[in-house]
Design an enzyme around this catalytic site. Structure first.
Site, PDB file in Angstrom:
ATOM      1  N   ASP A  27       0.823  -1.205   0.000  1.00  0.00           N
ATOM      2  CA  ASP A  27       0.000   0.000   0.000  1.00  0.00           C
ATOM      3  C   ASP A  27       0.862   1.262   0.000  1.00  0.00           C
ATOM      4  OD1 ASP A  27      -2.525   0.887  -0.160  1.00  0.00           O
ATOM      5  OD2 ASP A  27      -3.098   0.458   1.906  1.00  0.00           O
ATOM      6  N   TRP A  32       3.001   7.983  -2.309  1.00  0.00           N
ATOM      7  CA  TRP A  32       4.450   8.179  -2.492  1.00  0.00           C
ATOM      8  C   TRP A  32       4.710   9.040  -3.734  1.00  0.00           C
ATOM      9  CZ3 TRP A  32       8.136   6.841  -6.208  1.00  0.00           C
ATOM     10  CH2 TRP A  32       9.473   6.859  -5.790  1.00  0.00           C
ATOM     11  N   ARG A  40       0.268   8.850 -10.093  1.00  0.00           N
ATOM     12  CA  ARG A  40       0.230   7.620  -9.296  1.00  0.00           C
ATOM     13  C   ARG A  40       1.018   6.472  -9.940  1.00  0.00           C
ATOM     14  NH1 ARG A  40      -3.537   6.982  -5.531  1.00  0.00           N
ATOM     15  NH2 ARG A  40      -3.877   4.825  -6.092  1.00  0.00           N
ATOM     16  N   SER A  72      -6.756  -6.322  -6.359  1.00  0.00           N
ATOM     17  CA  SER A  72      -7.894  -6.954  -5.691  1.00  0.00           C
ATOM     18  C   SER A  72      -9.135  -6.865  -6.576  1.00  0.00           C
ATOM     19  CB  SER A  72      -8.174  -6.259  -4.356  1.00  0.00           C
ATOM     20  OG  SER A  72      -8.785  -5.006  -4.591  1.00  0.00           O
ATOM     21  N   THR A  73     -10.138  -7.666  -6.230  1.00  0.00           N
ATOM     22  CA  THR A  73     -11.394  -7.610  -6.999  1.00  0.00           C
ATOM     23  C   THR A  73     -12.017  -6.215  -6.891  1.00  0.00           C
ATOM     24  OG1 THR A  73     -12.403  -8.637  -5.064  1.00  0.00           O
ATOM     25  CG2 THR A  73     -12.000 -10.066  -6.940  1.00  0.00           C
ATOM     26  N   GLU A  74     -11.690  -5.495  -5.824  1.00  0.00           N
ATOM     27  CA  GLU A  74     -12.244  -4.142  -5.621  1.00  0.00           C
ATOM     28  C   GLU A  74     -11.479  -3.085  -6.435  1.00  0.00           C
ATOM     29  OE1 GLU A  74     -11.590  -6.280  -2.965  1.00  0.00           O
ATOM     30  OE2 GLU A  74     -13.705  -6.814  -2.920  1.00  0.00           O
ATOM     31  N   ASN A  75     -10.247  -3.415  -6.858  1.00  0.00           N
ATOM     32  CA  ASN A  75      -9.431  -2.429  -7.578  1.00  0.00           C
ATOM     33  C   ASN A  75      -9.989  -2.062  -8.956  1.00  0.00           C
ATOM     34  OD1 ASN A  75      -6.195  -3.553  -6.260  1.00  0.00           O
ATOM     35  ND2 ASN A  75      -7.551  -1.911  -5.549  1.00  0.00           N
ATOM     36  N   TRP A  76     -10.948  -2.842  -9.489  1.00  0.00           N
ATOM     37  CA  TRP A  76     -11.577  -2.473 -10.767  1.00  0.00           C
ATOM     38  C   TRP A  76     -12.272  -1.124 -10.648  1.00  0.00           C
ATOM     39  CZ3 TRP A  76      -9.907  -5.217 -14.685  1.00  0.00           C
ATOM     40  CH2 TRP A  76      -9.626  -6.571 -14.532  1.00  0.00           C
ATOM     41  N   ARG A 195       1.891  -5.152   5.964  1.00  0.00           N
ATOM     42  CA  ARG A 195       1.109  -4.149   5.246  1.00  0.00           C
ATOM     43  C   ARG A 195       1.787  -2.797   5.420  1.00  0.00           C
ATOM     44  NH1 ARG A 195      -5.249  -3.318   4.118  1.00  0.00           N
ATOM     45  NH2 ARG A 195      -4.903  -1.568   2.732  1.00  0.00           N
ATOM     46  N   SER A 203      -8.325  -6.121   4.075  1.00  0.00           N
ATOM     47  CA  SER A 203      -8.756  -5.789   2.712  1.00  0.00           C
ATOM     48  C   SER A 203      -9.046  -7.023   1.857  1.00  0.00           C
ATOM     49  CB  SER A 203      -7.720  -4.890   2.029  1.00  0.00           C
ATOM     50  OG  SER A 203      -7.633  -3.666   2.693  1.00  0.00           O
TER      51      SER A 203
HETATM   52  C1  FPP Z   1      -1.351  -0.018  -3.741  1.00  0.00           C
HETATM   53  O1  FPP Z   1      -0.968   1.342  -3.689  1.00  0.00           O
HETATM   54  C2  FPP Z   1      -0.743  -0.698  -4.900  1.00  0.00           C
HETATM   55  C3  FPP Z   1      -1.425  -1.323  -5.920  1.00  0.00           C
HETATM   56  C4  FPP Z   1      -2.888  -1.424  -5.994  1.00  0.00           C
HETATM   57  C5  FPP Z   1      -0.709  -1.959  -7.060  1.00  0.00           C
HETATM   58  C6  FPP Z   1       0.481  -2.756  -6.656  1.00  0.00           C
HETATM   59  C7  FPP Z   1       1.088  -3.390  -7.831  1.00  0.00           C
HETATM   60  C8  FPP Z   1       2.405  -3.436  -8.058  1.00  0.00           C
HETATM   61  C9  FPP Z   1       3.428  -2.841  -7.176  1.00  0.00           C
HETATM   62  C10 FPP Z   1       2.886  -4.139  -9.282  1.00  0.00           C
HETATM   63  C11 FPP Z   1       3.172  -5.617  -9.026  1.00  0.00           C
HETATM   64  C12 FPP Z   1       3.595  -6.254 -10.299  1.00  0.00           C
HETATM   65  C13 FPP Z   1       3.672  -7.608 -10.527  1.00  0.00           C
HETATM   66  C14 FPP Z   1       3.953  -8.114 -11.879  1.00  0.00           C
HETATM   67  C15 FPP Z   1       3.481  -8.588  -9.479  1.00  0.00           C
HETATM   68  P1  FPP Z   1      -2.103   2.422  -3.859  1.00  0.00           P
HETATM   69  O2  FPP Z   1      -2.264   2.722  -5.303  1.00  0.00           O
HETATM   70  O3  FPP Z   1      -3.337   1.934  -3.190  1.00  0.00           O
HETATM   71  O4  FPP Z   1      -1.487   3.654  -3.135  1.00  0.00           O
HETATM   72  P2  FPP Z   1      -2.281   4.670  -2.187  1.00  0.00           P
HETATM   73  O5  FPP Z   1      -2.759   3.837  -1.035  1.00  0.00           O
HETATM   74  O6  FPP Z   1      -1.246   5.659  -1.795  1.00  0.00           O
HETATM   75  O7  FPP Z   1      -3.400   5.229  -2.994  1.00  0.00           O
END
Ligand code: FPP
Length: 251
Positions: A27, A32, A40, A72-76, A195, A203
């Site tokens: 997360d 960042w 992002r 995740s399924t919610e990330n859509w 996490r 989550s």
């Molecule tokens: C959460 O940060 C991160 C993600 C939803 C994506 C993570 C995926 C990768 C690092 C790529 C992995 C690649 C492979 C091939 C395994 P966020 O976007 O929720 O950040 P925020 O909480 O600051 O909004």
């Protein structure tokens, strides 16, 4: 960089009490990037580098399995541009890293409802899983379009269908049989969940599998989670277990 300074396992870690399986919720990529005035996706790119080094670190330090919650399924529900970017990123990373995974002995597998992913990503996934299936140095499990409740429900449906066909007596359903119907069948449960970015939630991640997993939450954002941070997480894990040991011996 930490990764070169901490190539060997730090001597204050007990090699006999390392977790065999570490799971991560990565997360904080977006925050960042925002903190650096960047979009992002800049954070997700950096997140991949961090994940790659963590996997190598697991191999170097003798941790057999790493599971990462990539989507995740919610990330859509994220903006379509970000979802598209992530799907393309997964595909590109798989294609780019396959040769190195073979050289390093990484066995990669994916858990989740993979049918709903873009066809081109599904075929990269299939190829990577097939090519790396006999590798033994470290196991890398990527949760993509993964939801813990959905996973449990589809296991229930499979078992109910078997019972309906008269192939299974419901009284036979126990932990071991149920686990065979999860996406993670054959992989031991995580010992430690990390996490990043301070959120105290599961989550919908590995709900069945994490019944006894130790939880470690750090305020560090995922793109800053280097080997030194991982070292701290492992020390905390070992301290918890050691405290438990002392209580037992005092009795
Ligand atoms: C959460 O940060 C991160 C993600 C939803 C994506 C993570 C995926 C990768 C690092 C790529 C992995 C690649 C492979 C091939 C395994 P966020 O976007 O929720 O950040 P925020 O909480 O600051 O909004």
């Amino acid at each position: 960089m930490e990764s070169t300074r901490l190539r060997d396992r730090p001597t204050d870690l007990d090699p006999l009490r390392l977790p065999a399986h570490v799971a991560v919720i990565m997360d904080g990529n977006g925050r960042w990037a925002k903190g650096r005035g960047q979009p992002r996706i800049f954070g997700h790119r950096r997140g991949v580098d961090i994940l790659k080094d963590l996997l190598r670190c697991c191999k170097d330090w003798g941790i057999g399995t790493l599971t990462a919650y990539a989507f995740s399924t919610e990330n859509w529900g994220r903006p379509i541009e970000e979802v598209d970017f992530l799907m393309l990123l997964f595909e590109r990373v798989l294609r780019r890293e396959l040769r190195e995974m073979m050289l390093e002995g990484v066995k990669i597998s994916f858990v989740g409802d993979l049918q709903a992913l873009p066809r081109s990503l599904q075929s990269e996934i299939e190829q990577a899983m097939t090519q790396t299936k006999d590798n033994t140095a470290v196991e890398f499990v990527v949760a993509t379009n993964y939801g813990g409740r959905q996973e449990i429900l589809q296991a229930c449906r499979q078992l109910a269908a078997q019972a309906q066909r008269g192939e299974l007596d419901p009284a036979q359903i126990n932990d071991a049989l149920f686990e065979k119907h999860l996406y993670t069948a054959g992989t031991q449960d995580p010992d430690l969940l990390i996490r990043t970015s301070g959120e105290m939630r599961l989550s919908n991640f590995l709900l069945w599998q994490m019944a006894y997993t130790e939880l470690y939450v750090t305020d560090t954002l995922w793109p800053d989670f280097d080997r030194a941070e991982f070292h701290q997480a492992l020390l905390a894990y070992q301290a918890r277990e050691r405290r438990f040991g002392r209580v037992e011996t005092k009795k």
